[in-house]
Design a protein around this motif. Structure first.
Motif, PDB file in Angstrom:
ATOM      1  N   LEU A  15      -5.934  89.369 103.478  1.00 51.83           N
ATOM      2  CA  LEU A  15      -5.204  88.084 103.373  1.00 51.83           C
ATOM      3  C   LEU A  15      -6.336  87.038 103.946  1.00 51.83           C
ATOM      4  O   LEU A  15      -6.906  87.056 104.772  1.00 51.83           O
ATOM      5  CB  LEU A  15      -4.321  88.131 104.768  1.00 51.83           C
ATOM      6  CG  LEU A  15      -3.147  89.238 104.526  1.00 51.83           C
ATOM      7  CD1 LEU A  15      -2.393  89.565 105.589  1.00 51.83           C
ATOM      8  CD2 LEU A  15      -2.352  89.036 103.155  1.00 51.83           C
ATOM      9  N   GLN A  43       2.351  87.931 101.293  1.00 52.50           N
ATOM     10  CA  GLN A  43       1.106  87.801 102.034  1.00 52.50           C
ATOM     11  C   GLN A  43       1.600  86.599 103.021  1.00 52.50           C
ATOM     12  O   GLN A  43       1.135  86.627 104.170  1.00 52.50           O
ATOM     13  CB  GLN A  43      -0.088  87.454 101.229  1.00 52.50           C
ATOM     14  CG  GLN A  43      -0.455  88.367 100.671  1.00 52.50           C
ATOM     15  CD  GLN A  43      -1.769  88.206  99.769  1.00 52.50           C
ATOM     16  OE1 GLN A  43      -1.881  87.165  98.915  1.00 52.50           O
ATOM     17  NE2 GLN A  43      -2.992  88.976  99.728  1.00 52.50           N
ATOM     18  N   LYS A  47       1.763  86.388 107.228  1.00 52.60           N
ATOM     19  CA  LYS A  47       1.168  85.307 108.044  1.00 52.60           C
ATOM     20  C   LYS A  47       1.992  84.376 108.725  1.00 52.60           C
ATOM     21  O   LYS A  47       1.760  84.178 110.019  1.00 52.60           O
ATOM     22  CB  LYS A  47       0.089  84.469 107.076  1.00 52.60           C
ATOM     23  CG  LYS A  47      -0.953  84.894 106.516  1.00 52.60           C
ATOM     24  CD  LYS A  47      -1.934  83.878 105.863  1.00 52.60           C
ATOM     25  CE  LYS A  47      -2.791  84.239 104.715  1.00 52.60           C
ATOM     26  NZ  LYS A  47      -3.420  83.496 104.143  1.00 52.60           N
ATOM     27  N   ASP A  50       2.967  86.379 111.570  1.00 49.42           N
ATOM     28  CA  ASP A  50       1.889  86.705 112.525  1.00 49.42           C
ATOM     29  C   ASP A  50       1.836  85.475 113.555  1.00 49.42           C
ATOM     30  O   ASP A  50       1.686  85.675 114.795  1.00 49.42           O
ATOM     31  CB  ASP A  50       0.514  86.914 112.043  1.00 49.42           C
ATOM     32  CG  ASP A  50       0.521  88.420 111.301  1.00 49.42           C
ATOM     33  OD1 ASP A  50       1.235  89.032 111.783  1.00 49.42           O
ATOM     34  OD2 ASP A  50      -0.345  88.577 110.427  1.00 49.42           O
ATOM     35  N   LYS A  51       1.954  84.342 113.010  1.00 49.53           N
ATOM     36  CA  LYS A  51       2.094  83.153 113.899  1.00 49.53           C
ATOM     37  C   LYS A  51       3.117  82.799 114.665  1.00 49.53           C
ATOM     38  O   LYS A  51       3.247  82.203 115.785  1.00 49.53           O
ATOM     39  CB  LYS A  51       1.735  81.889 112.936  1.00 49.53           C
ATOM     40  CG  LYS A  51       0.256  81.846 112.421  1.00 49.53           C
ATOM     41  CD  LYS A  51       0.146  80.666 111.419  1.00 49.53           C
ATOM     42  CE  LYS A  51      -1.463  80.771 110.857  1.00 49.53           C
ATOM     43  NZ  LYS A  51      -1.793  79.405 110.711  1.00 49.53           N
TER      44      LYS A  51
END
Length: 134
Positions: A15, A43, A47, A50-51
């Protein structure tokens, strides 16, 4: 939450680093899904989560990605998580309804689609009645 790559899309691709915020990443993920790029959409949704693990849009997009890849159990988990965070999320209600349709569970599909339509101010029951008399 995310434990593995979708079976249909496993890859050693990494990524790329992104400075975009979670909402922008979720928006880009949705654009990729609309363009048929499910791997890239997945993907971007990863992300975004994740944030911001509490991003209902990204959770919904993860559910959508998994549903399109035929991984219904994973899709359901993400839709449920999105709706726990934001019960009035139109997309998660709609897509969960579509998932139930694909799973051949018509009562649950109608329930979710009625919820989505209700959030839009549309009376699902009257539409169903009209369709039955047409």
């Amino acid at each position: 939450m995310l434990t593995r790559l979708p079976n249909a899309e496993r890859s050693s691709r990494s990524l790329p680093i992104s400075r975009a915020g979670p909402s922008k990443l979720a928006q880009r993920s949705e654009e990729k899904l609309a363009g048929g790029e499910s791997w890239r959409a997945w993907q971007l949704a990863v992300k975004a989560l994740d944030k911001d693990p509490g991003n209902a849009d990204a959770l919904n997009l993860m559910g959508y990605s998994y549903r399109k890849l035929g991984e219904f159990d994973e899709a359901m988990e993400y839709y449920e998580d999105a709706l726990k965070l934001q019960p009035d999320h139109i997309g998660a209600n709609e897509y969960m309804g579509e998932l139930y349709l694909e799973m051949k569970n018509l009562p649950k599909a109608e329930e979710r689609l009625a919820a989505a339509m209700g959030l839009l101010g549309i009376d699902f029951a009257s539409l169903s009645d009209q369709a039955g008399h047409a």
